[in-house]
Write an enzyme that holds these catalytic residues in place. Structure first.
Site, mmCIF file in Angstrom:
data_model
loop_
_atom_site.group_PDB
_atom_site.id
_atom_site.type_symbol
_atom_site.label_atom_id
_atom_site.label_comp_id
_atom_site.label_asym_id
_atom_site.label_seq_id
_atom_site.Cartn_x
_atom_site.Cartn_y
_atom_site.Cartn_z
ATOM 1 N N HIS A 209 0.812 -1.214 0.000
ATOM 2 C CA HIS A 209 0.000 0.000 0.000
ATOM 3 C C HIS A 209 0.844 1.263 0.000
ATOM 4 C CE1 HIS A 209 1.125 -0.287 4.234
ATOM 5 N NE2 HIS A 209 0.885 1.008 4.314
HETATM 6 C C1 UD1 Z 1 -1.850 5.509 5.817
HETATM 7 C C2 UD1 Z 1 -0.553 6.067 6.422
HETATM 8 C C3 UD1 Z 1 0.563 5.044 6.265
HETATM 9 C C4 UD1 Z 1 0.154 3.723 6.856
HETATM 10 C C5 UD1 Z 1 -1.172 3.263 6.280
HETATM 11 C C6 UD1 Z 1 -1.638 2.022 6.992
HETATM 12 C C7 UD1 Z 1 -0.067 8.486 6.326
HETATM 13 C C8 UD1 Z 1 0.645 9.539 5.594
HETATM 14 N N1 UD1 Z 1 -0.124 7.284 5.725
HETATM 15 O O1 UD1 Z 1 -1.641 5.292 4.437
HETATM 16 O O2 UD1 Z 1 1.734 5.510 6.916
HETATM 17 O O3 UD1 Z 1 1.153 2.772 6.575
HETATM 18 O O4 UD1 Z 1 -2.162 4.286 6.467
HETATM 19 O O5 UD1 Z 1 -2.549 1.293 6.239
HETATM 20 O O6 UD1 Z 1 -0.604 8.723 7.383
HETATM 21 N N2 UD1 Z 1 -9.120 4.670 1.661
HETATM 22 C C9 UD1 Z 1 -10.357 4.072 1.643
HETATM 23 N N3 UD1 Z 1 -10.899 3.701 2.842
HETATM 24 C C10 UD1 Z 1 -10.292 3.911 4.035
HETATM 25 C C11 UD1 Z 1 -9.037 4.549 4.028
HETATM 26 C C12 UD1 Z 1 -8.464 4.907 2.846
HETATM 27 O O7 UD1 Z 1 -10.940 3.856 0.595
HETATM 28 O O8 UD1 Z 1 -10.852 3.539 5.084
HETATM 29 C C13 UD1 Z 1 -8.488 5.036 0.351
HETATM 30 C C14 UD1 Z 1 -8.775 6.456 -0.082
HETATM 31 O O9 UD1 Z 1 -8.923 6.433 -1.464
HETATM 32 C C15 UD1 Z 1 -7.489 7.183 0.268
HETATM 33 C C16 UD1 Z 1 -6.425 6.107 0.102
HETATM 34 O O10 UD1 Z 1 -7.068 4.896 0.485
HETATM 35 O O11 UD1 Z 1 -7.266 8.299 -0.542
HETATM 36 C C17 UD1 Z 1 -5.206 6.337 0.957
HETATM 37 O O12 UD1 Z 1 -5.573 6.495 2.324
HETATM 38 P P1 UD1 Z 1 -4.675 7.394 3.325
HETATM 39 O O13 UD1 Z 1 -5.265 7.316 4.679
HETATM 40 O O14 UD1 Z 1 -4.447 8.733 2.752
HETATM 41 O O15 UD1 Z 1 -3.280 6.705 3.300
HETATM 42 P P2 UD1 Z 1 -2.853 5.186 3.419
HETATM 43 O O16 UD1 Z 1 -2.284 4.784 2.116
HETATM 44 O O17 UD1 Z 1 -3.964 4.376 3.992
HETATM 45 N N1 UDP Z 2 -3.346 -6.394 8.641
HETATM 46 C C1 UDP Z 2 -4.614 -6.962 8.872
HETATM 47 N N2 UDP Z 2 -5.378 -7.309 7.784
HETATM 48 C C2 UDP Z 2 -4.957 -7.134 6.513
HETATM 49 C C3 UDP Z 2 -3.675 -6.573 6.285
HETATM 50 C C4 UDP Z 2 -2.907 -6.195 7.378
HETATM 51 O O1 UDP Z 2 -5.009 -7.153 10.018
HETATM 52 O O2 UDP Z 2 -5.707 -7.473 5.578
HETATM 53 C C5 UDP Z 2 -2.552 -5.935 9.814
HETATM 54 C C6 UDP Z 2 -1.189 -6.566 9.953
HETATM 55 O O3 UDP Z 2 -1.272 -7.722 10.755
HETATM 56 C C7 UDP Z 2 -0.362 -5.476 10.596
HETATM 57 C C8 UDP Z 2 -1.034 -4.188 10.176
HETATM 58 O O4 UDP Z 2 -2.291 -4.564 9.617
HETATM 59 O O5 UDP Z 2 -0.432 -5.555 12.010
HETATM 60 C C9 UDP Z 2 -0.194 -3.469 9.157
HETATM 61 O O6 UDP Z 2 -0.914 -2.391 8.644
HETATM 62 P P1 UDP Z 2 -0.503 -1.681 7.303
HETATM 63 O O7 UDP Z 2 0.295 -2.584 6.475
HETATM 64 O O8 UDP Z 2 -1.756 -1.125 6.741
HETATM 65 O O9 UDP Z 2 0.349 -0.432 7.796
HETATM 66 P P2 UDP Z 2 1.905 -0.202 8.171
HETATM 67 O O10 UDP Z 2 2.276 -1.183 9.216
HETATM 68 O O11 UDP Z 2 2.685 -0.351 6.918
HETATM 69 O O12 UDP Z 2 1.927 1.201 8.636
#
Ligand code: UD1
Ligand code: UDP
Length: 443
Positions: A209
């Site tokens: 992601h």
């Molecule tokens: C965010 C964090 C990242 C973390 C990740 C965990 C920042 C800068 N980024 O990234 O560090 O690793 O979360 O998963 O804080 N969206 C949905 N539904 C949701 C949430 C997001 O559809 O519930 C979609 C939207 O299109 C959005 C995109 O995902 O624009 C990205 O979401 P965003 O929260 O901006 O960043 P992440 O990539 O989730």
């Molecule tokens: N995870 C989960 N379900 C999923 C994918 C990830 O429960 O389908 C959990 C995983 O076990 C880990 C956390 O989500 O603890 C990681 O989140 P993510 O990769 O979104 O964010 P990051 O750690 O890179 O910030």
């Protein structure tokens, strides 16, 4: 004492859950503030259920948007809540926009901030997360640091040793506790039940992601090209909403979904996900948390990145950085699958993230700081002394604490031979080179 916890994304919910539990066990008042950055049921609500933590007292509902919009909106919401609630300390976790927003607001309101998972560095300033974690560290009062390596990052940047508390990572607490629950319960997610994972061979769990991967078509293409060749594996891919959007935008979703050995499913709950990863032969990921969970669960990890703020996993031997390089992905995945010795070495890597007691260490340290009045952020009223920065080699049996008391000084760095050490109170520094600040009385 009142503790406020700010969280907003899936990994923050998972990694703060053990601390929320521990605060509760200690009968300390707490409030939970959800920024609303993740809002889909599969990215937020389901985790509160699986991890059995209370519904947040506040939700700021920031939703998705640009970094400026998200961070600004969070700051306004957090400020309003903190002015009303007046907690003694606010906890933020990791490196998301909530961490930056929380740290900036607390800094200006003179509220103590505890950064959980402090000190990580990827040294890649194009990552939004690197900016967030660095800025939060500048504003923090207490640093809950997963490993000695991360403490050394902070010491090298000039942070005082005084507030660095090495706790391990709460991901281990969450992982140990919930894997047991998950094993008793079995798979619940419908899509996973249908896949019959218990009877599958060679499971490769894939998550990705990171903006630097999924927002770049060439990188996504390379990764898909590698997956096309890994036909001996059953690839299970719980897809992050960001990734689904981008694959659809690039017209690549169907191409990947049509591969027979690739199973794309919605993001799955924590218990099911732990069961899945623990049964996997290999984890292919760009997730931070998953690099840590892989080594905790003794599953080899290939990380789809060119750098990592978790280098301990690589030096321990449980994780290999493959970037988005097709050949590196294929070569290493095949080695893990076919070379037993290679795979065993990766599985047997020692977990650098502690024993699963990070939450207890964190809350114990907060209680101590509170009891000693160290959470009060006030302007100093002593007249400033002059000070000199010095460096010497020690030639006597003396600990860090004794040296500081005798010399009215503060030690910053300690070198044992060529290696930098963390100057804990009780470390004997005989024969070591130290740098320190000497406080002098003004004439
Ligand atoms: C965010 C964090 C990242 C973390 C990740 C965990 C920042 C800068 N980024 O990234 O560090 O690793 O979360 O998963 O804080 N969206 C949905 N539904 C949701 C949430 C997001 O559809 O519930 C979609 C939207 O299109 C959005 C995109 O995902 O624009 C990205 O979401 P965003 O929260 O901006 O960043 P992440 O990539 O989730
Ligand atoms: N995870 C989960 N379900 C999923 C994918 C990830 O429960 O389908 C959990 C995983 O076990 C880990 C956390 O989500 O603890 C990681 O989140 P993510 O990769 O979104 O964010 P990051 O750690 O890179 O910030």
């Amino acid at each position: 004492m009142k503790i406020a916890t700010i969280l907003g994304t899936r990994p923050e919910i998972i990694k703060m859950a053990p601390i929320i539990d521990e605060i509760d066990k200690n009968n300390i008042d707490q409030i939970i503030i959800h920024t609303g950055q993740h809002y889909d049921k599969e990215m937020s609500d389901n985790f509160f259920k699986d991890l059995e933590i209370p519904t947040p007292n506040y939700n700021i509902h920031v939703g998705s948007g640009t970094h400026g919009k998200q961070t600004g909106h969070m700051m306004e919401g957090i400020e309003e809540i903190l002015l009303k609630e007046k907690p003694d300390i606010v906890l933020v976790q990791g490196d998301t926009n909530a961490v930056l927003a929380g740290a900036l607001v607390c800094g200006k309101l003179h509220i103590a901030i505890g950064h959980v998972e402090a000190g990580l560095r990827s040294f890649d300033m194009t990552m939004p997360e690197e900016i967030n974690r660095r800025a939060a560290d500048v504003c923090s009062t207490m640093y809950f640091i997963p490993t000695e390596n991360s403490a050394i990052n902070l010491l090298s940047e000039g942070f005082s040793r005084k507030n660095l508390i090495i706790t391990g990572n709460t991901v281990v607490d969450a992982c140990f506790r919930h894997l047991e629950i998950a094993k008793k319960r079995g798979f619940e997610e419908k899509s996973l039940k249908k896949l019959d994972i218990d009877n599958m061979d060679n499971i490769l769990t894939l998550t990705m992601h990171r903006a630097e991967n999924v927002d770049v078509k060439k990188r996504v293409n390379n990764i898909i090209d590698a997956l096309k060749e890994l036909t001996e594996m059953n690839v299970i891919f719980p897809i992050h909403p960001r990734t689904k959007n981008m694959l659809e935008k690039f017209g690549l979703f169907d191409e990947l979904n049509n591969l027979k050995h690739v199973h794309i499913v919605k993001p799955i709950g924590y218990l099911d996900f732990l069961l899945l990863t623990s049964k996997s032969t290999l984890i292919l990921t760009d997730s931070g948390g998953l690099q840590e969970e892989a080594i905790t669960l003794n599953v080899p990890a290939l990380t789809l990145r060119y750098n990592t703020e978790r280098p301990e996993t690589v030096t321990a031997g449980g994780n290999i950085l493959v970037g988005s390089n097709k050949e590196a992905i294929i070569e290493n995945a095949n080695k893990i699958l076919n070379d037993e010795k290679f795979a065993d070495n990766m599985k047997n890597a020692i977990n650098p993230y502690g024993q699963g007691d990070a939450a207890k260490k964190t809350v114990d340290a907060i209680k101590k700081y509170y009891d000693e009045g160290m959470l009060n952020i006030t302007a100093p009223e002593e007249i400033m002394t002059s000070f000199t920065r010095k460096m010497i080699q020690i030639k006597e049996d003396i600990t860090v604490k004794e040296f500081e008391t005798n010399k009215n000084s503060l030690i910053h760095m300690v070198f044992d031979g060529e290696k930098m050490r963390v100057p804990t109170d009780e470390l004997n520094i005989n024969e070591m080179i130290i740098s320190y600040t000497q406080y002098n009385k003004l004439a």
